[in-house]
Design a protein around this motif. Structure first.
Motif, PDB file in Angstrom:
ATOM      1  N   LEU A  87      14.256   8.765  -5.911  1.00 33.33           N
ATOM      2  CA  LEU A  87      14.778   8.407  -6.415  1.00 33.33           C
ATOM      3  C   LEU A  87      15.789   7.803  -5.551  1.00 33.33           C
ATOM      4  O   LEU A  87      15.828   6.768  -6.096  1.00 33.33           O
ATOM      5  CB  LEU A  87      15.940   9.608  -7.732  1.00 33.33           C
ATOM      6  CG  LEU A  87      14.882   9.482  -8.937  1.00 33.33           C
ATOM      7  CD1 LEU A  87      15.489  10.053  -9.652  1.00 33.33           C
ATOM      8  CD2 LEU A  87      14.310   8.589  -9.522  1.00 33.33           C
ATOM      9  N   VAL A  88      16.679   8.417  -4.711  1.00 34.54           N
ATOM     10  CA  VAL A  88      17.014   7.631  -3.981  1.00 34.54           C
ATOM     11  C   VAL A  88      16.275   6.675  -2.880  1.00 34.54           C
ATOM     12  O   VAL A  88      17.202   6.253  -2.654  1.00 34.54           O
ATOM     13  CB  VAL A  88      17.948   8.492  -3.183  1.00 34.54           C
ATOM     14  CG1 VAL A  88      18.993   8.123  -1.810  1.00 34.54           C
ATOM     15  CG2 VAL A  88      18.978   9.651  -4.159  1.00 34.54           C
ATOM     16  N   HIS A  89      15.277   7.167  -2.242  1.00 32.96           N
ATOM     17  CA  HIS A  89      14.977   6.309  -1.576  1.00 32.96           C
ATOM     18  C   HIS A  89      14.116   4.322  -2.196  1.00 32.96           C
ATOM     19  O   HIS A  89      13.774   3.510  -1.471  1.00 32.96           O
ATOM     20  CB  HIS A  89      13.397   6.916  -1.445  1.00 32.96           C
ATOM     21  CG  HIS A  89      12.567   6.579   0.158  1.00 32.96           C
ATOM     22  ND1 HIS A  89      12.725   6.550   0.949  1.00 32.96           N
ATOM     23  CD2 HIS A  89      11.706   5.722  -0.069  1.00 32.96           C
ATOM     24  CE1 HIS A  89      12.291   5.476   1.793  1.00 32.96           C
ATOM     25  NE2 HIS A  89      10.964   5.404   1.249  1.00 32.96           N
ATOM     26  N   LEU A  90      13.973   5.236  -3.362  1.00 36.72           N
ATOM     27  CA  LEU A  90      13.544   3.971  -4.282  1.00 36.72           C
ATOM     28  C   LEU A  90      14.845   2.788  -4.298  1.00 36.72           C
ATOM     29  O   LEU A  90      14.530   1.539  -4.305  1.00 36.72           O
ATOM     30  CB  LEU A  90      12.652   4.386  -5.629  1.00 36.72           C
ATOM     31  CG  LEU A  90      11.182   4.715  -5.461  1.00 36.72           C
ATOM     32  CD1 LEU A  90      10.344   6.009  -6.924  1.00 36.72           C
ATOM     33  CD2 LEU A  90      10.819   3.944  -4.546  1.00 36.72           C
ATOM     34  N   SER A  91      15.941   3.405  -4.895  1.00 39.53           N
ATOM     35  CA  SER A  91      16.442   3.250  -4.921  1.00 39.53           C
ATOM     36  C   SER A  91      17.026   2.341  -4.151  1.00 39.53           C
ATOM     37  O   SER A  91      18.009   1.001  -4.442  1.00 39.53           O
ATOM     38  CB  SER A  91      17.652   3.880  -6.286  1.00 39.53           C
ATOM     39  OG  SER A  91      18.402   4.221  -5.398  1.00 39.53           O
ATOM     40  N   MET A  99       0.950  -1.163   0.001  1.00 40.78           N
ATOM     41  CA  MET A  99      -0.121   0.037  -0.040  1.00 40.78           C
ATOM     42  C   MET A  99       0.903   1.214  -0.156  1.00 40.78           C
ATOM     43  O   MET A  99       0.584   2.517  -1.188  1.00 40.78           O
ATOM     44  CB  MET A  99      -0.912  -0.143   1.292  1.00 40.78           C
ATOM     45  CG  MET A  99      -2.542  -0.025   1.148  1.00 40.78           C
ATOM     46  SD  MET A  99      -2.575   2.246   0.468  1.00 40.78           S
ATOM     47  CE  MET A  99      -3.159   3.177   2.192  1.00 40.78           C
ATOM     48  N   ASN A 100       1.595   1.196   0.611  1.00 43.35           N
ATOM     49  CA  ASN A 100       2.917   2.227   0.800  1.00 43.35           C
ATOM     50  C   ASN A 100       3.699   2.649  -0.389  1.00 43.35           C
ATOM     51  O   ASN A 100       3.569   4.004  -0.415  1.00 43.35           O
ATOM     52  CB  ASN A 100       3.651   2.369   1.789  1.00 43.35           C
ATOM     53  CG  ASN A 100       3.531   3.085   3.095  1.00 43.35           C
ATOM     54  OD1 ASN A 100       3.271   4.035   2.825  1.00 43.35           O
ATOM     55  ND2 ASN A 100       4.639   3.076   3.942  1.00 43.35           N
ATOM     56  N   ARG A 101       3.788   1.953  -0.889  1.00 35.93           N
ATOM     57  CA  ARG A 101       4.349   1.631  -2.518  1.00 35.93           C
ATOM     58  C   ARG A 101       3.774   2.773  -3.495  1.00 35.93           C
ATOM     59  O   ARG A 101       4.531   3.880  -4.378  1.00 35.93           O
ATOM     60  CB  ARG A 101       4.657   0.333  -2.700  1.00 35.93           C
ATOM     61  CG  ARG A 101       6.002  -0.228  -2.646  1.00 35.93           C
ATOM     62  CD  ARG A 101       5.949  -1.843  -2.265  1.00 35.93           C
ATOM     63  NE  ARG A 101       5.335  -1.861  -4.372  1.00 35.93           N
ATOM     64  CZ  ARG A 101       5.822  -2.773  -5.723  1.00 35.93           C
ATOM     65  NH1 ARG A 101       6.923  -3.175  -4.789  1.00 35.93           N
ATOM     66  NH2 ARG A 101       5.330  -2.218  -6.951  1.00 35.93           N
ATOM     67  N   LEU A 123       1.311   5.410  -2.042  1.00 31.05           N
ATOM     68  CA  LEU A 123       0.991   6.708  -2.362  1.00 31.05           C
ATOM     69  C   LEU A 123       2.243   8.010  -1.936  1.00 31.05           C
ATOM     70  O   LEU A 123       1.675   8.535  -2.199  1.00 31.05           O
ATOM     71  CB  LEU A 123       1.118   6.658  -0.388  1.00 31.05           C
ATOM     72  CG  LEU A 123       0.100   6.884   0.863  1.00 31.05           C
ATOM     73  CD1 LEU A 123      -0.663   6.152   0.722  1.00 31.05           C
ATOM     74  CD2 LEU A 123       1.108   7.097   2.170  1.00 31.05           C
ATOM     75  N   ILE A 124       3.511   7.745  -2.196  1.00 29.51           N
ATOM     76  CA  ILE A 124       4.353   8.269  -3.356  1.00 29.51           C
ATOM     77  C   ILE A 124       3.787   9.002  -4.229  1.00 29.51           C
ATOM     78  O   ILE A 124       3.800  10.171  -4.692  1.00 29.51           O
ATOM     79  CB  ILE A 124       6.086   8.772  -2.802  1.00 29.51           C
ATOM     80  CG1 ILE A 124       6.273   8.014  -1.565  1.00 29.51           C
ATOM     81  CG2 ILE A 124       6.679   9.272  -3.655  1.00 29.51           C
ATOM     82  CD1 ILE A 124       7.756   7.493  -1.528  1.00 29.51           C
ATOM     83  N   PRO A 125       4.088   8.106  -5.424  1.00 26.69           N
ATOM     84  CA  PRO A 125       3.464   8.294  -6.411  1.00 26.69           C
ATOM     85  C   PRO A 125       1.840   9.318  -6.777  1.00 26.69           C
ATOM     86  O   PRO A 125       1.735   9.568  -7.528  1.00 26.69           O
ATOM     87  CB  PRO A 125       3.165   7.187  -7.754  1.00 26.69           C
ATOM     88  CG  PRO A 125       4.276   6.502  -6.808  1.00 26.69           C
ATOM     89  CD  PRO A 125       3.989   6.401  -5.416  1.00 26.69           C
ATOM     90  N   LEU A 126       1.239   8.371  -5.784  1.00 30.07           N
ATOM     91  CA  LEU A 126      -0.437   8.868  -6.148  1.00 30.07           C
ATOM     92  C   LEU A 126      -0.085  10.662  -5.276  1.00 30.07           C
ATOM     93  O   LEU A 126      -0.688  11.307  -5.622  1.00 30.07           O
ATOM     94  CB  LEU A 126      -1.446   7.914  -4.779  1.00 30.07           C
ATOM     95  CG  LEU A 126      -2.715   8.330  -4.616  1.00 30.07           C
ATOM     96  CD1 LEU A 126      -3.224   8.269  -6.605  1.00 30.07           C
ATOM     97  CD2 LEU A 126      -2.930   7.962  -3.548  1.00 30.07           C
ATOM     98  N   GLY A 127       0.445  10.369  -4.092  1.00 31.80           N
ATOM     99  CA  GLY A 127       0.397  11.912  -3.844  1.00 31.80           C
ATOM    100  C   GLY A 127       1.591  12.623  -4.704  1.00 31.80           C
ATOM    101  O   GLY A 127       0.713  13.675  -4.648  1.00 31.80           O
ATOM    102  N   CYS A 128       1.902  12.579  -5.212  1.00 28.40           N
ATOM    103  CA  CYS A 128       2.478  13.673  -6.174  1.00 28.40           C
ATOM    104  C   CYS A 128       1.923  13.760  -7.395  1.00 28.40           C
ATOM    105  O   CYS A 128       1.149  14.610  -7.834  1.00 28.40           O
ATOM    106  CB  CYS A 128       3.894  12.539  -7.018  1.00 28.40           C
ATOM    107  SG  CYS A 128       5.201  12.570  -6.498  1.00 28.40           S
ATOM    108  N   PHE A 129       0.485  12.914  -7.537  1.00 30.75           N
ATOM    109  CA  PHE A 129      -0.440  12.918  -8.953  1.00 30.75           C
ATOM    110  C   PHE A 129      -1.278  14.048  -8.246  1.00 30.75           C
ATOM    111  O   PHE A 129      -1.725  14.925  -9.294  1.00 30.75           O
ATOM    112  CB  PHE A 129      -0.642  11.648  -9.004  1.00 30.75           C
ATOM    113  CG  PHE A 129      -1.833  11.333  -9.917  1.00 30.75           C
ATOM    114  CD1 PHE A 129      -3.294  11.424 -10.058  1.00 30.75           C
ATOM    115  CD2 PHE A 129      -1.566  11.701 -11.419  1.00 30.75           C
ATOM    116  CE1 PHE A 129      -4.031  11.240 -11.011  1.00 30.75           C
ATOM    117  CE2 PHE A 129      -2.806  12.134 -12.588  1.00 30.75           C
ATOM    118  CZ  PHE A 129      -4.442  11.921 -11.828  1.00 30.75           C
TER     119      PHE A 129
END
Lengths: 180, 151
Positions: free
Chosen positions: B122-126, A1-3, A5-11
């Motif tokens: 990017l850093v966090h993801l990689s 779920m957490n994965r 959250l960041i792209p969704l937040g950016c969107f």
């Protein structure tokens, strides 16, 4: 779920930013004169060069100042609305005839009707600069203390009248408090 | 004229800096004042043709404002006074470089903040992708051995 959250937040953030940004008309420059007193001026009237009008003559009542010119194509669209406004409302409309030729201007009014209590003849456009004029037609609302309360750039349309101008005129006539 | 000469002339013409759009050229006798004038009108935006500076624009308002700048420099006003005169009437938009104020902070720092946020993500993801998987338990290791090397 957490994965997600960041792209969704950016969107969501981008949607909000674009939603705000794309609704703005970038060619409309907000006027710094709102809330400021009418700039001092002294101009002859259009129809009688011997008569002079100053900013002091505007004080004491709510009024409109409409910047227009015979060479201005967009002015032709709003002119019938101004004629109607002058007929139906009690508010005086002053014309600021901007960088025009006297004969052309008076002829234009004769053909299309004259909604103005009087028109000021700003031949050089110098007073226009003091009003921050850059795109004719422009319309200002002045309160009875001589303070600019509203500026509309471009021709006035029905929505401008019904949604912005008439309500503000009513508020100012009822004695709304000064700019705050 | 020969083609070579024509092409050369054309290339030279392209290489020359654009001529300022002064319909009525405004001059000063003093070169110091002239350079102040040239710099100012390059930094001020034409409100009508909003992608052009006062120096480049042919719009009548641009000519009027150039005359204003010229008049005021001749009258002894400072650059700050002239800019103040225009900003008071037309707002910050007349400047190509908006002043740093609370209202314009988002404009100035926004791109940098976005860049930093993107770099962090990017850093966090990689880093997460490079993290080692948890070690296998005994039962899992048995199962792995059976799968790799069926009895």
């Amino acid at each position: 779920m957490n994965r997600y959250l960041i792209p969704l937040g950016c969107f969501v953030l981008l949607v909000v930013l674009f939603g705000i940004g794309l609704r703005h008309d970038p060619s409309v420059v907000p006027s710094p004169l709102i809330g400021q007193p009418v700039p001092a001026f002294e101009l002859p009237t259009l129809h009688d060069p011997a008569t002079t009008v100053t900013d002091a003559n505007l004080r004491g009542e709510v009024s409109l100042i409409n910047v227009w010119a015979s060479w201005c194509v967009a002015c032709r669209y709003e002119h019938p609305l101004l004629v109607r406004l002058a007929r139906e409302q009690q508010v005086p409309i002053y014309g600021l005839n901007y960088k025009d030729i006297r004969g052309d201007a008076t002829g234009w009014l004769q053909n299309r009707g004259d909604p103005y209590r009087l028109s000021l003849f700003d031949e050089s456009g110098r007073v226009g600069i003091d009003f921050g004029v850059y795109g004719v037609p422009e319309t200002f609302i002045i309160d009875r203390h001589g303070v600019i309360r509203f500026k509309h750039i471009g021709p006035i349309r029905e929505e401008t009248l019904s949604e912005e101008i008439l309500p503000l005129l009513a508020r100012l006539a009822a004695g709304a408090p000064g700019p705050g | 004229m020969g083609r070579r000469a024509a092409i050369t002339l054309f290339a030279i013409a392209l290489a020359l800096p654009p001529v300022r759009a002064d319909d009525v050229p405004l001059q000063f006798d003093d070169p110091g004042l002239q350079s102040r004038y040239t710099e100012l009108i390059a930094e001020l935006r034409c409100l009508v043709c909003q992608n052009q500076s006062l120096a480049d624009s042919h719009a009548p308002l641009a000519q009027d404002l150039r005359e204003q700048v010229h008049e005021r420099i001749r009258g002894g006003q400072s650059d700050e006074q002239i800019i103040e005169f225009l900003v008071a009437r037309y707002g910050d938009f007349v400047l190509y470089r908006p002043p740093l104020r609370f209202a314009t902070a988002a404009l100035w720092f926004g791109p940098l903040l976005f860049l930093l946020a993107a770099a962090y993500i990017l850093v966090h993801l990689s880093r997460r992708r490079a993290a080692r998987p948890a070690p296998l338990s005994d039962a899992e290791r048995e199962r792995l051995r059976d799968l790799m090397d069926p009895p």
